[in-house]
Write an enzyme that holds these catalytic residues in place. Structure first.
Site, PDB file in Angstrom:
ATOM      1  N   SER A 137       8.566 -15.959 -34.719  1.00  0.00           N
ATOM      2  CA  SER A 137       8.380 -15.000 -33.640  1.00  0.00           C
ATOM      3  C   SER A 137       7.366 -13.936 -34.035  1.00  0.00           C
ATOM      4  CB  SER A 137       9.731 -14.346 -33.317  1.00  0.00           C
ATOM      5  OG  SER A 137       9.618 -13.593 -32.138  1.00  0.00           O
ATOM      6  N   GLY A 142      15.852  -8.027 -33.262  1.00  0.00           N
ATOM      7  CA  GLY A 142      16.914  -7.031 -33.158  1.00  0.00           C
ATOM      8  C   GLY A 142      16.357  -5.639 -32.972  1.00  0.00           C
ATOM      9  N   GLY A 144      15.172  -4.435 -29.693  1.00  0.00           N
ATOM     10  CA  GLY A 144      15.148  -4.001 -28.299  1.00  0.00           C
ATOM     11  C   GLY A 144      14.091  -4.668 -27.447  1.00  0.00           C
ATOM     12  N   LEU A 145      13.343  -5.623 -28.038  1.00  0.00           N
ATOM     13  CA  LEU A 145      12.262  -6.264 -27.271  1.00  0.00           C
ATOM     14  C   LEU A 145      12.621  -7.695 -26.859  1.00  0.00           C
ATOM     15  CD1 LEU A 145       9.111  -4.928 -29.173  1.00  0.00           C
ATOM     16  CD2 LEU A 145      10.354  -3.911 -27.257  1.00  0.00           C
ATOM     17  N   GLY A 146      13.907  -7.983 -26.790  1.00  0.00           N
ATOM     18  CA  GLY A 146      14.332  -9.267 -26.218  1.00  0.00           C
ATOM     19  C   GLY A 146      14.121 -10.473 -27.109  1.00  0.00           C
ATOM     20  N   SER A 147      14.218 -10.280 -28.443  1.00  0.00           N
ATOM     21  CA  SER A 147      14.014 -11.446 -29.324  1.00  0.00           C
ATOM     22  C   SER A 147      15.089 -12.500 -29.077  1.00  0.00           C
ATOM     23  CB  SER A 147      13.994 -11.016 -30.792  1.00  0.00           C
ATOM     24  OG  SER A 147      15.277 -10.621 -31.229  1.00  0.00           O
ATOM     25  N   SER A 148      16.330 -12.052 -28.796  1.00  0.00           N
ATOM     26  CA  SER A 148      17.412 -13.034 -28.600  1.00  0.00           C
ATOM     27  C   SER A 148      17.153 -13.874 -27.352  1.00  0.00           C
ATOM     28  CB  SER A 148      18.767 -12.342 -28.510  1.00  0.00           C
ATOM     29  OG  SER A 148      18.816 -11.476 -27.396  1.00  0.00           O
ATOM     30  N   ASP A 206      17.009 -10.121 -19.640  1.00  0.00           N
ATOM     31  CA  ASP A 206      16.086 -10.476 -20.724  1.00  0.00           C
ATOM     32  C   ASP A 206      15.665 -11.941 -20.627  1.00  0.00           C
ATOM     33  OD1 ASP A 206      16.685  -7.930 -21.449  1.00  0.00           O
ATOM     34  OD2 ASP A 206      17.378  -8.385 -23.472  1.00  0.00           O
TER      35      ASP A 206
HETATM   36  N1  LIG Z   1      12.897 -15.423 -34.526  1.00  0.00           N
HETATM   37  C1  LIG Z   1      14.212 -15.530 -34.619  1.00  0.00           C
HETATM   38  N2  LIG Z   1      14.759 -16.391 -35.507  1.00  0.00           N
HETATM   39  C2  LIG Z   1      16.096 -16.517 -35.589  1.00  0.00           C
HETATM   40  N3  LIG Z   1      16.993 -15.807 -34.858  1.00  0.00           N
HETATM   41  C3  LIG Z   1      16.517 -14.928 -33.982  1.00  0.00           C
HETATM   42  C4  LIG Z   1      15.118 -14.755 -33.799  1.00  0.00           C
HETATM   43  N4  LIG Z   1      14.938 -13.823 -32.846  1.00  0.00           N
HETATM   44  C5  LIG Z   1      16.179 -13.438 -32.450  1.00  0.00           C
HETATM   45  N5  LIG Z   1      17.130 -14.090 -33.129  1.00  0.00           N
HETATM   46  C6  LIG Z   1      18.588 -13.934 -32.935  1.00  0.00           C
HETATM   47  O1  LIG Z   1      18.791 -12.874 -32.034  1.00  0.00           O
HETATM   48  C7  LIG Z   1      19.513 -11.778 -32.648  1.00  0.00           C
HETATM   49  C8  LIG Z   1      18.936 -10.447 -32.214  1.00  0.00           C
HETATM   50  O2  LIG Z   1      19.313 -10.262 -30.882  1.00  0.00           O
HETATM   51  P1  LIG Z   1      19.681  -8.864 -30.274  1.00  0.00           P
HETATM   52  O3  LIG Z   1      20.029  -9.131 -28.860  1.00  0.00           O
HETATM   53  O4  LIG Z   1      20.684  -8.162 -31.114  1.00  0.00           O
HETATM   54  O5  LIG Z   1      18.312  -8.024 -30.371  1.00  0.00           O
HETATM   55  P2  LIG Z   1      17.003  -8.130 -29.460  1.00  0.00           P
HETATM   56  O6  LIG Z   1      17.166  -9.263 -28.509  1.00  0.00           O
HETATM   57  O7  LIG Z   1      15.837  -8.176 -30.361  1.00  0.00           O
HETATM   58  O8  LIG Z   1      17.002  -6.742 -28.694  1.00  0.00           O
HETATM   59  P3  LIG Z   1      17.474  -6.434 -27.155  1.00  0.00           P
HETATM   60  O9  LIG Z   1      18.636  -7.354 -26.884  1.00  0.00           O
HETATM   61  O10 LIG Z   1      17.903  -5.011 -27.174  1.00  0.00           O
HETATM   62  O11 LIG Z   1      16.302  -6.683 -26.331  1.00  0.00           O
HETATM   63  C9  LIG Z   1      19.343 -12.017 -34.133  1.00  0.00           C
HETATM   64  O12 LIG Z   1      20.468 -11.515 -34.817  1.00  0.00           O
HETATM   65  C10 LIG Z   1      19.295 -13.535 -34.226  1.00  0.00           C
HETATM   66  O13 LIG Z   1      20.601 -14.055 -34.182  1.00  0.00           O
HETATM   67  C1  LIG Z   2      21.478  -3.503 -23.197  1.00  0.00           C
HETATM   68  C2  LIG Z   2      20.966  -4.529 -22.195  1.00  0.00           C
HETATM   69  O1  LIG Z   2      21.019  -3.931 -20.886  1.00  0.00           O
HETATM   70  C3  LIG Z   2      19.515  -4.867 -22.426  1.00  0.00           C
HETATM   71  C4  LIG Z   2      19.199  -5.469 -23.756  1.00  0.00           C
HETATM   72  O2  LIG Z   2      17.815  -5.774 -23.795  1.00  0.00           O
HETATM   73  C5  LIG Z   2      21.867  -5.728 -22.244  1.00  0.00           C
HETATM   74  C6  LIG Z   2      21.648  -6.683 -21.089  1.00  0.00           C
HETATM   75  O3  LIG Z   2      21.213  -6.269 -20.006  1.00  0.00           O
HETATM   76  O4  LIG Z   2      21.973  -7.862 -21.275  1.00  0.00           O
HETATM   77 MG   LIG Z   3      18.828  -9.357 -27.173  1.00  0.00          MG
END
Ligand SMILES: Nc1ncnc2c1ncn2[C@@H]1O[C@H](COP(=O)(O)OP(=O)(O)OP(=O)(O)O)[C@@H](O)[C@H]1O
Ligand SMILES: C[C@@](O)(CCO)CC(=O)[O-]
Ligand SMILES: [Mg+2]
Length: 427
Positions: A137, A142, A144-148, A206
């Site tokens: 990626s 983790g 806040g930019l929607g990696s999950s 997201d």
């Molecule tokens: N490139 C990646 N490789 C492996 N796992 C990943 C990767 N990107 C995201 N993940 C998974 O997603 C989780 C992070 O998700 P999380 O929703 O907590 O944060 P985010 O999506 O970056 O932020 P937000 O949900 O606020 O937008 C990591 O702990 C991991 O399990």
């Molecule tokens: C915190 C939240 O509102 C956004 C995370 O990017 C959770 C969601 O909408 O799923």
């Molecule tokens: Mg997320």
């Protein structure tokens, strides 16, 4: 029959207004980023390999499972698109638990759980073994930019492609297409299940943005009604600074902490959620105008400040996010709010038109001193994409090793990126 190797890709997102309240069925506004996640799917030539391999080097996770050990009998492969209200399949969740016992870190666990849940649900037992799924990626993870959501979309689209649930993407997705393709609907719905594996109670904003791209106002509905996604085609060009505190946090923890506060203070939080709704609606009305006049821009800035204040009251800020806000306020650079789940991760600052360039340099220096990282990125990028062999020669020699060995995000983007190779196809 799928021709290996192939790549899928999906963007991250920035939430401009309405994080957390989105979980309570309030509208929120978000846009796709140019930062993206990429999934490479390869097949080795070893006929004795009975495994399915996972390589997630960004989080230091490498694992494999014997294909015959996966609980294939616990899914129904005829099911197509899961209804919006559907919970995770409890039997499948139980069936996957013994396969995850050796994975102790929560970061690794949720990623592997999401992988297995979607893999068993979307690929059927006839899938070949010896296949490796490698993810890289260019997004901070983790933060806040929607990696999950972007990894969920990459996995859901890759598995759906292997499982034959969706057909080939096309080279040119006409900008005139107003209706969502069936493929995008399928990927959106299944990546939502992936998000459920990662953080329990997602609103769906997201994964919707990671699937469809662009900019949207999104609202989850009650009573099994599908979510409403209103496309915001001509987003005004706003000057946003994106800053990562690099403070780690998990969306799952923040969402469940807000749930506790909402439960303990129903009246007070009810008013906060209503205010957040009013903010998102007014921001939408300002942002869909063809031209953001100075008064509208000023109002938008104030909405950013109010939105952040309400998020603070829900307990999802962090001293480092407050530091970003403080520096931007002191130097009169613009209005700042946290973005995504908060608790660390990123903040956005909408810059004043006439900010002082010297003050801006000072700001960057302060950020640097604190170990914060700023991003230049564009808003409203493309959604889920597919890169296959006949069009992309580079796939002839792309290996798991070369993919893992990309040094940094620039190298990934320049070698395989959606911005640099025009043979990416979109559904
Ligand atoms: N490139 C990646 N490789 C492996 N796992 C990943 C990767 N990107 C995201 N993940 C998974 O997603 C989780 C992070 O998700 P999380 O929703 O907590 O944060 P985010 O999506 O970056 O932020 P937000 O949900 O606020 O937008 C990591 O702990 C991991 O399990
Ligand atoms: C915190 C939240 O509102 C956004 C995370 O990017 C959770 C969601 O909408 O799923
Ligand atoms: Mg997320």
């Amino acid at each position: 029959m799928v021709d290996y190797p192939f790549l899928t890709s999906a963007p991250g997102k920035v939430i401009l207004f309405g994080e957390h309240s989105a979980v309570y069925n309030k509208p929120a506004i978000a846009a796709a980023l140019s930062l993206r996640t990429y999934l490479l799917v390869t097949k080795n030539d070893d006929p004795a390999d009975e495994h399915i391999h996972l390589e997630f080097p960004d989080i230091g996770l490498s694992h494999k499972w014997k294909k015959s050990q996966l609980p294939w009998n616990l899914t129904t492969h005829e099911q197509g698109i899961p209804p919006a209200s559907e919970e995770l399949n409890a039997e499948l969740v139980d069936g996957l638990t013994p396969l995850l016992t050796t994975i102790s870190s929560p970061l690794h666990y949720t990623a592997a759980y999401c992988f297995l849940y979607l893999f068993v649900s979307l690929c059927n037992n006839s899938v070949e073994s010896g296949v490796t799924f490698t993810v890289r990626s260019t997004l901070p993870i983790g933060a806040g930019l929607g990696s999950s959501a972007s990894i969920s979309v990459c996995l859901a689209s890759g598995f759906a492609y292997i499982g034959g649930h969706i057909k080939e993407a096309s080279l040119e997705k006409s900008s005139k297409i107003v209706k969502d393709s069936d493929e995008c609907k399928f990927i959106d719905a299944w990546s939502y299940m992936g998000e459920k594996c990662i953080h329990g109670n997602p609103s769906g904003i997201d994964n919707a943005v990671a699937t469809h791209g662009g900019a949207v106002m999104f609202q989850r509905m009650t009573n099994s009604m599908p979510s409403v996604r209103t496309s915001m085609r001509n987003l005004p060009s706003i000057n946003l600074l994106l800053t990562n505190t690099k403070t780690p946090r998990r969306t799952a923890d923040l969402v469940s902490n807000v749930a506790r506060i909402v439960n303990d203070f129903p009246k007070t939080t009810g008013c906060i959620l209503e205010s957040l709704e009013a903010i998102a609606r007014e921001a939408y009305n300002l942002m869909v105008r063809p031209f953001l006049d100075p008064e509208s821009k000023q109002r938008l800035m104030e909405l950013i400040r109010i939105n952040h204040g309400l998020l603070v009251s829900l307990g999802v800020s962090h001293p480092n996010l407050e530091r970003i806000k403080l520096y931007c306020d002191e130097l009169k650079i613009g209005e700042t709010k946290l973005t995504g789940a908060g608790g660390g991760g990123c903040a956005i600052t909408l810059l004043h038109d006439d900010y002082d360039t010297e003050a801006y340099e000072k700001l960057l220096k302060k950020f640097d001193d604190n170990g914060f990282e700023t991003f230049k990125t564009t808003l409203g990028g493309k959604g889920v994409g597919l890169l296959t062999k006949p069009q992309a020669e580079l796939l002839e020699y792309m290996t798991v090793e070369s993919f893992i060995n990309f040094n940094d995000t620039n190298e990934i983007e320049n070698s395989i990126g959606c911005g640099s190779i025009d043979s990416w196809k979109y559904w």
